[in-house]
Design an enzyme around this catalytic site. Sequence first.
Site, PDB file in Angstrom:
ATOM      1  N   SER A   1       3.374  14.163  18.754  1.00 35.46           N
ATOM      2  CA  SER A   1       3.110  15.218  17.784  1.00 35.46           C
ATOM      3  C   SER A   1       3.852  16.473  18.201  1.00 35.46           C
ATOM      4  CB  SER A   1       1.601  15.506  17.701  1.00 35.46           C
ATOM      5  OG  SER A   1       1.350  16.686  16.964  1.00 35.46           O
TER       6      SER A   1
ATOM      7  N   HIS B   1     -15.786  -7.511  11.872  1.00 36.28           N
ATOM      8  CA  HIS B   1     -16.159  -6.420  10.964  1.00 36.28           C
ATOM      9  C   HIS B   1     -16.143  -5.068  11.684  1.00 36.28           C
ATOM     10  CE1 HIS B   1     -17.378  -9.367   7.921  1.00 36.28           C
ATOM     11  NE2 HIS B   1     -17.934 -10.029   8.914  1.00 36.28           N
TER      12      HIS B   1
END
Length: 446
Positions: A280, A157
């Site tokens: 980027s 989780h």
Amino acid sequence: MTGWSFGSQIYGSAWSTLALRALFDDLPRTRRWLDILATLAEVQGEFAVIPAENAAAVAKACRAVVLDESFFADVRAGYEATGHSTAGLIQAVRRRSPEAGEWFHFGATVQDVTVSWLMLALDEAREHLLVDLDRAIVAATRLCLEHRDTVKPGRTHGRQGLPITFGFKVAGWLAEMRRHRQRFSEVAARMGVGQLCGGVGSLSALGSRGLEVHQAFCERRGLRPPATSWTISRDVIVEWGHLLVLVAGTADRIGHEIYCLQRDEIDEVREGASREQIGSITMPHKRNPELSEHLGPLSRVVCANAAALAESLPHAHERDGRAWKVEWHAVLELSMAAGKTMQLLERLDVDGERMRSNLEASGGQTGSEAVMLALAAQLGKQTAHGLVHRIAGEAANCGRPFCTVLVEDSAVAAVLSAAEIEHPLDDAVQTAQCGALVDGVLGQDN
């Protein structure tokens, strides 16, 4: 501009490999269709379905026709004028070889030719996919061996749970990929089947020796003759599509794991990157998980096309273009996309020190299960769980090591000594079975 994806000369490499695109592009596909039709004419000539001299002319025309821009322009114009998928091809060949035109594409439907071609193309596609899958299996095997005992946090989780080893994690990937390899072998036994059954599947256009013609044609093309027409039985094609769903899904699962573990806050693994790779154009420092990230869209392309393909299972009567023609798009696109999904593991940077650092950052909380089980032998599981849950909360709230708070707690001290508390908290003790599980996967034949 030809689009952003498969057909793009700029971006096409992001969505498929050159080898797979070479199987399915217009030129190689049309060339193979013509080769199939040449074989068909030769077999028909041998069995006197068409005159032998005309059969030779058809075969010669099929193999001699030049697939240049003019030819494809004729085919496209014929398709647009007639609305029929193959009428343009027939007209284009007939213009270039009038002597063959009357007997070209005799007694065979569009589906006979395209399905026979598809079986041949998918056989080659399978071989390309297996090469990449085998490379991924080799890379995963290496990672299992190198990191059999590299301790890291196991997460559930999205949160740290218990210690595991990185080799144990990769062993799960490896076992799954091996199952896919076995599935490719199993599906191969059901593929490679030709089709030359005619308009309604009854071989009515092949004469009194139609079954012999059918068998000779299939064998000459390296295909197996079917037991009966499979014009409307698309289960094998759908099975192929959903096998690739499994393959792409595994790749996406691995890619998503690497995507998450590469986050700066975790930074346990990183994609290998070349000097030229740019993350980027506005943030020069970025090292993005480009391939891991792209596996998500690729997997979705495969899944979406496989879902569309499944809709082709219900066919009406003896032929149903409404159901069948989805294959023209879906099978090709999902096969090409799947070919880009298994190229991630060969260049993977693994940071074992960061893995241990992240595990230690929990303050020992990942040992809660081990302590609970040690206490359970004396107190019972539910009581032990409540006790350890309380202590873990106290340790987290005051920012103290879990082990320290455990040793100081009177309820724990009444049952366990300090040594008995510390022993199950040892990472090597908690991950001892991980190594055995890795060995089990590495020792498997499949």
